[in-house]
Motif scaffolding. Structure first.
Motif, PDB file in Angstrom:
ATOM      1  N   LYS A 175     -38.394  -2.130  17.916  1.00  0.00           N
ATOM      2  CA  LYS A 175     -37.825  -3.462  17.743  1.00  0.00           C
ATOM      3  C   LYS A 175     -36.300  -3.380  17.813  1.00  0.00           C
ATOM      4  O   LYS A 175     -35.646  -4.273  18.357  1.00  0.00           O
ATOM      5  CB  LYS A 175     -38.279  -4.056  16.407  1.00  0.00           C
ATOM      6  CG  LYS A 175     -37.773  -5.438  16.131  1.00  0.00           C
ATOM      7  CD  LYS A 175     -38.320  -5.957  14.810  1.00  0.00           C
ATOM      8  CE  LYS A 175     -37.682  -7.257  14.430  1.00  0.00           C
ATOM      9  NZ  LYS A 175     -38.168  -7.732  13.119  1.00  0.00           N
TER      10      LYS A 175
ATOM     11  N   SER B 265     -43.858 -12.140  18.246  1.00  0.00           N
ATOM     12  CA  SER B 265     -42.771 -11.542  17.472  1.00  0.00           C
ATOM     13  C   SER B 265     -42.007 -10.546  18.332  1.00  0.00           C
ATOM     14  O   SER B 265     -42.502 -10.087  19.361  1.00  0.00           O
ATOM     15  CB  SER B 265     -43.327 -10.822  16.234  1.00  0.00           C
ATOM     16  OG  SER B 265     -44.030  -9.650  16.640  1.00  0.00           O
TER      17      SER B 265
ATOM     18  N   LYS C 185     -34.933 -13.522  19.098  1.00  0.00           N
ATOM     19  CA  LYS C 185     -35.956 -14.052  20.001  1.00  0.00           C
ATOM     20  C   LYS C 185     -35.439 -15.274  20.766  1.00  0.00           C
ATOM     21  O   LYS C 185     -35.772 -15.470  21.939  1.00  0.00           O
ATOM     22  CB  LYS C 185     -37.221 -14.387  19.203  1.00  0.00           C
ATOM     23  CG  LYS C 185     -38.419 -14.723  20.071  1.00  0.00           C
ATOM     24  CD  LYS C 185     -39.730 -14.759  19.301  1.00  0.00           C
ATOM     25  CE  LYS C 185     -39.854 -15.951  18.428  1.00  0.00           C
ATOM     26  NZ  LYS C 185     -41.228 -16.196  17.946  1.00  0.00           N
TER      27      LYS C 185
END
Length: 185
Positions: free
Chosen positions: A45, A33, A55
């Motif tokens: 993040k 992740s 991603k």
């Protein structure tokens, strides 16, 4: 240590790429992740998302150099036919696989699924042309089977024999490919 979110740096960009490569190698693309990558870098993040839209964009940048070489190989192959195309394809793919063995190792188990992503559809098309060239554009099942085995085997060998120096691995792979891919009539 958290990276200063107000001032992302080029170093952070490279650190994120390196962390993504390490995470993909350990847990695979699907099993990684953005939060995992951020944690490894020591940032949030949001910092990862500052540098990469998602991603898929991260994977795209990791794979961009290998894909560029694959596209150039595809162009070189298109200039040839028959045994000449087969030779260019075999030598070019061996060179690509040896040079980008880390990237191949990262994704080899997930490669078929990744090729289904819109960003990689052109890679699927190039792979099909590469396979046809390795088979010397023959419709014979034996030629197509040999081409598929060589293509998959080169990729697997480069991933498995990461510790073998390039100057040993390249000639060994070429010798196997040339034996397996004798031009068909």
């Amino acid at each position: 240590m958290l990276v200063d979110m107000a001032r992302p740096t080029p170093e952070t960009h490279g650190e994120i790429l390196a962390a993504a490569a390490r995470r993909f190698a350990v847990t695979g693309y699907k099993g990684t992740s953005l939060q995992d990558i951020a944690r490894e870098v020591g940032c949030s993040k949001a910092a990862v998302l500052y540098h990469f839209a998602n991603k898929e964009a991260l994977l795209g940048e990791l794979m961009a150099p290998a894909i560029a070489v694959l596209q150039a190989l595809d162009e070189r192959i298109a200039e040839h036919t028959g045994a000449a195309a087969q030779r260019v394809a075999a030598e070019g793919f061996v060179d690509l696989a040896v040079r980008f063995r880390r990237e191949i190792a990262l994704l080899r188990d997930e490669f078929p699924d990744l090729l289904q992503q819109p960003a990689f559809t052109h890679v699927q098309q190039i792979s099909e042309r590469l396979l046809a060239a390795l088979a010397a554009h023959s419709d014979r099942p034996a030629a197509r089977i040999a081409a598929m085995v060589v293509l998959a085997g080169i990729a697997k060998a480069c991933a498995e024999f990461a510790d073998v120096p390039d100057e040993e691995l390249r000639p060994a792979l070429l010798a196997v490919a040339h034996r397996a891919l004798e031009p068909t009539t």
